[in-house]
Design a protein around this motif. Structure first.
Motif, PDB file in Angstrom:
ATOM      1  N   MET B 257       0.829  -1.214   0.000  1.00 60.96           N
ATOM      2  CA  MET B 257       0.000   0.000   0.000  1.00 60.96           C
ATOM      3  C   MET B 257       0.859   1.258   0.000  1.00 60.96           C
ATOM      4  SD  MET B 257      -3.562  -0.841   1.645  1.00 60.96           S
ATOM      5  CE  MET B 257      -3.367  -0.565   3.347  1.00 60.96           C
ATOM      6  N   SER B 258       1.979   1.233   0.719  1.00 59.86           N
ATOM      7  CA  SER B 258       2.806   2.447   0.682  1.00 59.86           C
ATOM      8  C   SER B 258       3.511   2.591  -0.648  1.00 59.86           C
ATOM      9  CB  SER B 258       3.820   2.503   1.829  1.00 59.86           C
ATOM     10  OG  SER B 258       3.944   1.301   2.470  1.00 59.86           O
ATOM     11  N   LEU B 259       3.787   1.477  -1.310  1.00 55.12           N
ATOM     12  CA  LEU B 259       4.369   1.600  -2.650  1.00 55.12           C
ATOM     13  C   LEU B 259       3.391   2.293  -3.598  1.00 55.12           C
ATOM     14  CD1 LEU B 259       6.234  -1.762  -3.246  1.00 55.12           C
ATOM     15  CD2 LEU B 259       7.202   0.522  -3.046  1.00 55.12           C
ATOM     16  N   GLY B 260       2.118   2.049  -3.368  1.00 56.42           N
ATOM     17  CA  GLY B 260       1.107   2.697  -4.202  1.00 56.42           C
ATOM     18  C   GLY B 260       1.125   4.204  -4.037  1.00 56.42           C
ATOM     19  N   ASN B 261       1.588   4.647  -2.878  1.00 58.89           N
ATOM     20  CA  ASN B 261       1.660   6.089  -2.628  1.00 58.89           C
ATOM     21  C   ASN B 261       3.016   6.661  -2.991  1.00 58.89           C
ATOM     22  OD1 ASN B 261      -0.903   6.604  -1.745  1.00 58.89           O
ATOM     23  ND2 ASN B 261      -0.448   5.894   0.324  1.00 58.89           N
ATOM     24  N   MET B 262       3.794   5.868  -3.671  1.00 59.00           N
ATOM     25  CA  MET B 262       5.176   6.230  -3.958  1.00 59.00           C
ATOM     26  C   MET B 262       5.291   7.579  -4.661  1.00 59.00           C
ATOM     27  SD  MET B 262       7.784   4.645  -3.182  1.00 59.00           S
ATOM     28  CE  MET B 262       9.506   4.528  -3.472  1.00 59.00           C
ATOM     29  N   LEU B 263       4.393   7.857  -5.573  1.00 60.76           N
ATOM     30  CA  LEU B 263       4.472   9.141  -6.283  1.00 60.76           C
ATOM     31  C   LEU B 263       3.416  10.106  -5.758  1.00 60.76           C
ATOM     32  CD1 LEU B 263       5.365   8.445  -9.990  1.00 60.76           C
ATOM     33  CD2 LEU B 263       6.768   9.225  -8.106  1.00 60.76           C
ATOM     34  N   ASN B 264       2.951   9.827  -4.564  1.00 60.21           N
ATOM     35  CA  ASN B 264       1.855  10.604  -4.025  1.00 60.21           C
ATOM     36  C   ASN B 264       2.322  11.305  -2.762  1.00 60.21           C
ATOM     37  OD1 ASN B 264      -0.658  11.521  -4.029  1.00 60.21           O
ATOM     38  ND2 ASN B 264      -1.655   9.580  -3.566  1.00 60.21           N
ATOM     39  N   VAL B 265       3.168  12.291  -2.949  1.00 60.50           N
ATOM     40  CA  VAL B 265       3.788  12.918  -1.791  1.00 60.50           C
ATOM     41  C   VAL B 265       2.809  13.907  -1.155  1.00 60.50           C
ATOM     42  CG1 VAL B 265       4.816  14.773  -3.098  1.00 60.50           C
ATOM     43  CG2 VAL B 265       5.938  13.994  -1.063  1.00 60.50           C
ATOM     44  N   ALA B 304      -2.634  17.159 -16.950  1.00 58.00           N
ATOM     45  CA  ALA B 304      -1.802  16.172 -17.633  1.00 58.00           C
ATOM     46  C   ALA B 304      -0.675  15.698 -16.729  1.00 58.00           C
ATOM     47  CB  ALA B 304      -1.237  16.770 -18.924  1.00 58.00           C
ATOM     48  N   VAL B 305      -0.029  16.640 -16.038  1.00 56.84           N
ATOM     49  CA  VAL B 305       1.066  16.265 -15.144  1.00 56.84           C
ATOM     50  C   VAL B 305       0.537  15.398 -14.003  1.00 56.84           C
ATOM     51  CG1 VAL B 305       2.862  17.142 -13.627  1.00 56.84           C
ATOM     52  CG2 VAL B 305       2.331  18.361 -15.714  1.00 56.84           C
ATOM     53  N   GLY B 306      -0.630  15.780 -13.467  1.00 56.47           N
ATOM     54  CA  GLY B 306      -1.234  14.997 -12.399  1.00 56.47           C
ATOM     55  C   GLY B 306      -1.590  13.593 -12.861  1.00 56.47           C
ATOM     56  N   LEU B 307      -2.099  13.491 -14.077  1.00 56.76           N
ATOM     57  CA  LEU B 307      -2.474  12.179 -14.619  1.00 56.76           C
ATOM     58  C   LEU B 307      -1.239  11.303 -14.780  1.00 56.76           C
ATOM     59  CD1 LEU B 307      -4.505  10.235 -15.836  1.00 56.76           C
ATOM     60  CD2 LEU B 307      -4.233  11.361 -18.025  1.00 56.76           C
ATOM     61  N   PHE B 308      -0.169  11.886 -15.271  1.00 60.78           N
ATOM     62  CA  PHE B 308       1.082  11.145 -15.417  1.00 60.78           C
ATOM     63  C   PHE B 308       1.510  10.575 -14.064  1.00 60.78           C
ATOM     64  CE2 PHE B 308       5.636  11.619 -14.566  1.00 60.78           C
ATOM     65  CZ  PHE B 308       6.124  10.591 -15.351  1.00 60.78           C
ATOM     66  N   ASN B 309       1.426  11.425 -13.055  1.00 64.30           N
ATOM     67  CA  ASN B 309       1.779  11.033 -11.698  1.00 64.30           C
ATOM     68  C   ASN B 309       0.970   9.816 -11.255  1.00 64.30           C
ATOM     69  OD1 ASN B 309       2.882  11.166  -9.195  1.00 64.30           O
ATOM     70  ND2 ASN B 309       1.603  12.849  -8.475  1.00 64.30           N
ATOM     71  N   SER B 310      -0.335   9.842 -11.506  1.00 66.59           N
ATOM     72  CA  SER B 310      -1.204   8.759 -11.060  1.00 66.59           C
ATOM     73  C   SER B 310      -0.913   7.471 -11.822  1.00 66.59           C
ATOM     74  CB  SER B 310      -2.669   9.127 -11.265  1.00 66.59           C
ATOM     75  OG  SER B 310      -2.920  10.368 -10.708  1.00 66.59           O
ATOM     76  N   VAL B 311      -0.659   7.607 -13.128  1.00 70.63           N
ATOM     77  CA  VAL B 311      -0.426   6.407 -13.937  1.00 70.63           C
ATOM     78  C   VAL B 311       0.834   5.691 -13.446  1.00 70.63           C
ATOM     79  CG1 VAL B 311       0.243   5.611 -16.239  1.00 70.63           C
ATOM     80  CG2 VAL B 311      -1.649   7.211 -15.967  1.00 70.63           C
ATOM     81  N   VAL B 312       1.891   6.455 -13.190  1.00 74.12           N
ATOM     82  CA  VAL B 312       3.114   5.834 -12.699  1.00 74.12           C
ATOM     83  C   VAL B 312       2.874   5.195 -11.334  1.00 74.12           C
ATOM     84  CG1 VAL B 312       5.494   6.236 -12.034  1.00 74.12           C
ATOM     85  CG2 VAL B 312       4.558   7.410 -13.995  1.00 74.12           C
ATOM     86  N   GLY B 313       2.126   5.894 -10.474  1.00 70.46           N
ATOM     87  CA  GLY B 313       1.811   5.347  -9.158  1.00 70.46           C
ATOM     88  C   GLY B 313       1.073   4.030  -9.275  1.00 70.46           C
ATOM     89  N   ALA B 315       1.125   1.957 -11.837  1.00 71.29           N
ATOM     90  CA  ALA B 315       2.037   0.946 -12.361  1.00 71.29           C
ATOM     91  C   ALA B 315       2.897   0.381 -11.232  1.00 71.29           C
ATOM     92  CB  ALA B 315       2.917   1.553 -13.451  1.00 71.29           C
ATOM     93  N   LEU B 316       3.376   1.274 -10.351  1.00 70.57           N
ATOM     94  CA  LEU B 316       4.235   0.825  -9.261  1.00 70.57           C
ATOM     95  C   LEU B 316       3.519  -0.161  -8.346  1.00 70.57           C
ATOM     96  CD1 LEU B 316       6.242   3.915  -8.045  1.00 70.57           C
ATOM     97  CD2 LEU B 316       7.119   1.775  -8.957  1.00 70.57           C
ATOM     98  N   VAL B 317       2.279   0.171  -7.994  1.00 73.50           N
ATOM     99  CA  VAL B 317       1.565  -0.691  -7.060  1.00 73.50           C
ATOM    100  C   VAL B 317       1.240  -2.023  -7.716  1.00 73.50           C
ATOM    101  CG1 VAL B 317      -0.830   0.006  -7.425  1.00 73.50           C
ATOM    102  CG2 VAL B 317      -0.081  -0.598  -5.157  1.00 73.50           C
TER     103      VAL B 317
END
Lengths: 513, 333
Positions: B257-265, B304-313, B315-317
């Protein structure tokens, strides 16, 4: 045939109806603006900057609505969070108030292009006060006229040359040193050194003096001019009308940074300058441990001088504004554009005519008098010669006067120099009149075309981020000035040249070339 | 159907079918359903607000992601989101071309990475320590004291940091000077930003985060501990061979679960802590989105930048979950 006739008649009727709005004949710019029972206008605006004042309860605000004969549904938001709160509301565009105070001056015409606000020039018949004001002030009409030739906004108007942020010295310390108050960079640095080395406050400790206390936002306008740049606006035009970006000046800006880095290294500009707050500076004056600051003129008599027990407004100030510092170039203070804020009328207002009439009435002479002086017999009186005078209470209790509602930020007020002058001690007014002469007009307010605004938005935010960051880094020495050429080429790769070309185009348009 | 029969608490007579599966008559199925419903209905009711919350605040706004591919104009309301001019991947291209893309991704990632590396083990260690305390009063006291900071608002925490760390008046710098050091301008030095962020974050949350681990440890049967003692294991061995393996599923679950928040500072903390001098290490995607979107009204670009952030997050989880299923046979889905 009959049907067609009917259609024509109907069309004609609609045309006349739009051409001649109801009440047009009745409203001549004076109150009341409607005789309808229970007429309401909703307004979204900022509340007072004073945390102890609620504009919802201010006498002036209530009186304006009462005179107009309408109920105003206020939605007032704290000014410090206004942009963050209102921008998303405007972006969503639903359930908005009839009259809206915009979070910025809409330079990029974002809101104008999205068609949210009613072009006011199509309703001059409903706006006699505004029309008359613009006739008297063509320069304001010029800067309010959008690219499409319409006027969309009713302005809040400030004083462009008076009560600007300025440099202030602790005069007791200067007298103690027995020097002339410095007006050049060299003398200024000498003075700072003296402040640092001597026991200026006479408490026996030579180390507790902090020569200069300045919030980092003020540094560019404090020193920029002495190096020949308007770092406050960033963009400025030279005498030939060529537009420059101060932070991209190879020679002048580097000299500026070298100078400030020198101050920092020597400890004359303290380590903490990036996080310093007005409260901290006030405390330092109260403890008499600092000698120089740079802040809004208002603060010298209203905040800083009052920190000293021996301060007597009749005698003179202790923290007093001085002329701007000059170096290789003449120093100035950065003037402001007269348009400080704007109100727009929502196209989807519940009763468009009523909203337009209300904002027009709100900027009438009658209301301006209230904004400047408050309520007659409560905060001011008029003598038989027609001169305005504040009452005892108004002069002595600024907080109370604010509560009455002078200069209400939620209504289109005009700063009144005369009314401000009588509020302040004589020494302050005299200082201000002197300093007003050394103000320099800022980058003019020019609306951007749609193409321009797209380009500007593309480059400007990133460039500003980079510039602010490097500004601090060069001053603190976190980045060596040897890398200055890299800095310039990075700016170039970020599109500064394109931006300059746009600004040049805008400036040429403005100066009528 | 077959699964339901094996669920705990439902006892039902069944016939066995050909393949050994239970065969239920229509009537029995109905009865079974009602029984399950009667037993679980309150749990379902309790879930309703959560579902509504996620629908309204997480799924519904996803419609607005369309903005990231459009040239959004303000003031058009909900309809405006779907009628804007289509610009394809323009904003994404602009982001990756911008001077800051790499720095933002790096900062966002590193802040989280360090928070995870240093912040994740502390609550586990603390939970193990605290469950060893036999004195109930001491144990509860320690727990309460450590989890209280969690409830201090971020604004106050950052305010405390600014005060304590101030180069002229802060207590830390006065101590440094007492011992003959030079004052450090902690809040304006880019090398200090990450340590300060991670340490203060850990301090604030380790007590609270340990609660789950304490609960997991308490859930281990005392019999097992007794058996360990009988076998002559010392504390170190007990922790290593019993406690840790038993709470492994919990650890893995929380780690994913914390990995899912990896790009969610956490936006507000960075926003409150940073200043121009530390942008190099402190500027993260969410603060950049704020400056571009709300402060400069480039809504489409910010989306767009926010969406990129979520997509990477996301993928990580997904990757973390997959890896965990392979290695541990524990996974969220």
């Amino acid at each position: 045939m009959k049907k067609r006739m009917l259609a024509l008649t109907l069309a004609a009727a609609t045309l006349t109806a739009t051409a001649l709005p109801a009440f047009a004949a009745e409203y001549d710019g004076s109150a009341p603006i409607t005789d309808e029972e229970g007429a309401t206008v909703s307004m979204l605006a900022t509340n007072s900057w004073y945390s102890t004042v609620d504009m919802n309860k201010a006498d002036v605000v209530i009186k304006v609505a009462e005179n107009a004969g309408v109920t105003v549904e206020w939605n007032m938001i704290d000014p410090t969070t206004y942009t963050d709160t209102v921008s998303p509301m405007l972006a969503a565009g639903t359930d908005l108030a009839d009259i809206i105070y915009l979070p910025d001056l809409d330079e990029n015409q974002t809101y104008i292009n999205s068609g949210m606000f009613e072009p006011l020039d199509e309703h001059w018949d409903l706006m006699p006060n505004f029309r008359a004001y613009l006739d008297e002030h063509p320069e304001i009409e010029a800067s309010l006229t959008a690219q499409d030739g319409h006027v969309y906004y009713v302005p809040v108007v400030g004083l462009p040359d008076n009560y600007l942020p300025c440099l202030m010295y602790q005069t007791q310390w200067i007298e103690q040193l027995g020097i002339e108050s410095p007006t050049t960079l060299d003398d200024f640095v000498e003075m700072l050194r003296a402040f640092k080395e001597n026991d200026m406050n006479g408490n026996g400790d030579t180390t507790d003096e902090i020569p200069m206390s300045i919030m980092s936002d003020f540094l560019p306008q404090m020193f920029g001019w002495a190096f020949g740049m308007d770092l406050q606006s960033g963009f400025y035009a030279d005498e030939e009308g060529v537009v420059h970006y101060g932070y991209y000046e190879a020679e002048n800006y580097k000299n500026y940074l070298t100078f400030l880095n020198g101050l920092y290294e020597e400890g004359l500009l303290e380590m903490e300058f990036t996080s310093l707050t007005r409260d901290q500076i006030t405390e330092r004056f109260a403890n008499n441990i600092t000698g120089v600051t740079f802040d809004y003129s208002w603060q010298m008599s209203q905040l800083y001088s009052t920190q000293f027990v021996e301060y007597d407004p009749e005698v003179g100030g202790i923290v007093v504004g001085v002329e701007p510092l000059s170096g290789e170039y003449q120093g100035y203070y950065s003037g402001t554009n007269p348009v400080k804020g704007i109100f727009g009328v929502n196209k989807d207002a519940q009763d468009l005519d009523l909203a337009i009439k209300f904002i027009d009435y709100a900027m009438s002479e009658e209301c301006q008098t209230m904004y400047a002086w408050g309520i007659e017999d409560l905060s001011y009186t008029v003598d038989e010669d027609g001169n305005f005078n504040y009452t005892e209470q108004a002069l002595n209790d600024n907080n109370w006067l604010q509560q009455v509602g002078i200069n209400p930020p939620n209504l289109p007020y005009h700063n009144d120099a005369a009314a401000t002058d009588v509020l302040l001690p004589t020494w302050h007014v005299e200082t201000d009149k002197k300093l007003a002469e050394s103000s320099h007009s800022p980058w003019p307010f020019i609306y951007a075309t749609e193409d321009e605004s797209e380009e500007i938005q593309m480059y400007l935010t990133d460039i500003q981020t980079y510039v602010q960051e490097m500004h601090i880094k060069y001053i603190t020495g976190a980045e060596s000035l040897d890398t200055f050429d890299n800095y310039l080429s990075t700016l170039e790769s970020m599109g500064i040249e394109d931006l300059l070309a746009i600004k040049q185009g805008q400036y040429d348009r403005y100066s009528g070339k | 159907m077959n699964d339901l029969v094996t669920q705990k608490g439902i006892v039902i007579m069944t016939k066995k079918g050909k393949n050994g599966h239970a065969v239920l008559s229509k009537d029995e199925k109905k009865r079974l359903r009602r029984k399950v419903w009667n037993r679980d209905k309150y749990l379902v009711y309790m879930m309703i607000p959560v579902i509504i919350y996620f629908l309204i605040f997480n799924y519904l706004p996803m419609g607005g992601l369309v903005m990231a591919f459009q040239k959004f104009k303000p003031g058009k309301g909900f309809v405006g989101i779907f009628t804007g001019e289509w610009v394809g991947l323009k904003w994404f291209r602009r982001f990756f071309k911008s001077a800051y893309a790499w720095r933002l991704i790096r900062n966002t990632f590193l802040l989280n990475f360090y928070s995870l590396i240093f912040g994740f083990p502390i609550p586990i260690i603390f939970a193990i320590c605290i469950t060893q305390i036999k004195n109930k009063f001491l144990q509860k006291g320690a727990q309460v004291i450590t989890y209280l900071p969690y409830f201090i608002s971020t604004v106050v925490v950052v305010g405390m940091m600014t005060n304590f760390l101030s180069p002229s008046s802060g207590i830390i710098n006065q101590l440094i000077q007492k011992f003959g050091g030079e004052p450090i301008n902690f809040m304006s030095e880019q090398d200090w930003f990450r340590p300060l962020y991670v340490i203060s974050g850990s301090w604030q949350s380790f007590g609270f985060n340990s609660i789950i681990f304490v609960a997991a440890i308490m859930g281990i049967s005392p019999d097992l501990y007794e058996a360990m003692t009988v076998d002559g294991a010392n504390i170190r061995q007990t922790v290593w061979h019993l406690t840790l393996p038993m709470i492994r599923p919990t650890i893995v679950l929380l780690l994913i679960m914390s990995l899912g928040n990896m790009l969610n500072v956490g936006f507000e903390k960075v926003f409150l802590m940073y200043n121009e001098a530390v942008y190099e290490t402190a500027d993260v995607i969410s603060t950049y989105v704020y400056r571009q979107g709300i402060a400069s009204t480039n809504y489409s670009y910010a989306a767009a930048v926010g969406l990129f952030n979520s997509v990477v997050g996301f993928a990580l989880v997904s990757i973390a979950n997959r890896v965990s299923r392979k290695l541990n046979e524990t996974a969220i889905w």
